[in-house]
Design a protein around this motif. Structure first.
Motif: not given
Ligand SMILES: [Zn+2]
Ligand SMILES: [Zn+2]
Length: 330
Positions: A301-304
């Motif tokens: 769920g973390r953005a790149v």
């Protein structure tokens, strides 16, 4: 506080060319703390790694060995049979372990060391062993003090002293809790009565290490488990199977998965996570993939382009590796 791993393999010892990085000894680790009485070593379990641990202790001239057993499955006891300390007349042991099925530590060890399964009968060595049963896991704490030694106390006595800032009566003396290494216990989810140990050095502000092996993936995370693991500087947890293998074949065997280890560590605000009890079928590559699977859960769920630091780092424990419980930056 430091931990040295002597055995990180689960279920059975292995020796294979594709599994040299993490090693093939079964569970044994040594806890090093300035709060231990002089001349004593403290170990958890005596899997096959205990043979090498015992040799290292001899090199240091340590003849007194305290062992906390998580449970009595063979992969956690086999090294006791042929470790040098077991057979050296000047060596002595203090042992704590769970009592279940009407079997106390003496019954279990006597069963391991008797003819025809072993040539030396335990009764010949018995006088060098002090054996303590843990009957009701969670109702006692083991308090260790450099001068006063090892004392098993009722948990309510310890908690009252901790809450009210009172000194603890340990043998003939009275000591502040901050002068002690305190070992708390919780029953794990495993086919036999199995104990997870939480080590608190100089409570309430000192370093904390939790060893949670032979513990099944429980997708729901119980509140008492979160409390037991809470804010550990290092949690070392059973992570024998990938989630896929677990779902297809090994659910109910009593072991963990990477997604579950990470979920518990996140919930309990753990600062560093070590994975252990590697599957005997797992090559070094598979163990690396399990670590990757754990990182995938942690970063889900973390953005790149999210460069915030991760809440904790994850590693796979390896035989003969020694770590500080509090991670120092390289
Ligand atoms: Zn095991
Ligand atoms: Zn087991």
């Amino acid at each position: 506080m430091r931990v040295k791993f002597y055995g990180t393999r689960g279920s059975t010892a292995i020796c294979r060319k594709d599994a040299v990085e993490y090693g093939g000894n079964t569970t044994c680790l040594r806890l090093l703390s300035e709060f231990l009485p002089e001349g004593w070593a403290l170990l958890i379990d005596t899997g096959t790694g205990f043979v090498e641990a015992s040799k290292d202790l001899l090199k240091e001239g340590i003849m007194k060995v305290a062992v906390l057993f998580t449970h009595w499955h063979h992969d956690h006891t086999a090294g006791l049979l042929l470790a040098p300390h077991t057979h050296i007349p000047s060596a002595e042991f203090k042992i704590w372990g769970p009592e279940e099925h009407g079997q106390n530590p003496e019954d279990v060890i006597s069963g391991l060391m008797r003819e025809p399964v072993f040539p030396v009968n335990f009764q010949k060595l018995r006088h060098r062993f002090k054996l303590h049963s843990l009957k009701h896991i969670g109702t006692q704490v083991l308090v260790i003090h450099p001068e006063a030694g090892f004392h098993l106390l009722p948990v309510h006595v310890y908690e009252k002293a901790a809450k009210e800032g009172l000194k603890l009566a340990l043998g003939k003396g009275r000591y502040g809790i901050f002068e002690c290494l305190v070992v708390k216990m919780l029953k794990t989810a495993h086919p036999e009565y199995t104990v997870s140990y939480r080590f608190e050095e100089s409570p309430p502000d000192g370093e904390v290490f939790v060893f949670l092996t032979d513990h099944e993936n429980t997708d729901g995370i119980p509140a008492d488990l979160v409390r037991h693991v809470h804010k550990a500087d290092l949690l070392v947890q059973d992570c024998q199977y990938t989630r896929e293998v677990y779902d297809k074949r090994t659910a109910g065997f009593g072991h963990g998965t990477p997604d579950y280890c990470v979920k518990l560590a996140l919930r309990a605000e753990v600062k560093w996570l070590g994975l252990t009890h590697h599957d005997p079928g797992a090559s070094d590559k598979v163990v690396d993939e399990i670590v990757e699977e754990a990182f995938a859960e942690l970063t889900k769920g973390r953005a790149v382009d999210d460069y915030d630091p991760l809440p904790f780092d994850i590693f796979a424990c390896a035989d003969y590796e020694e770590v500080d419980v509090v991670r120092r930056e390289d």
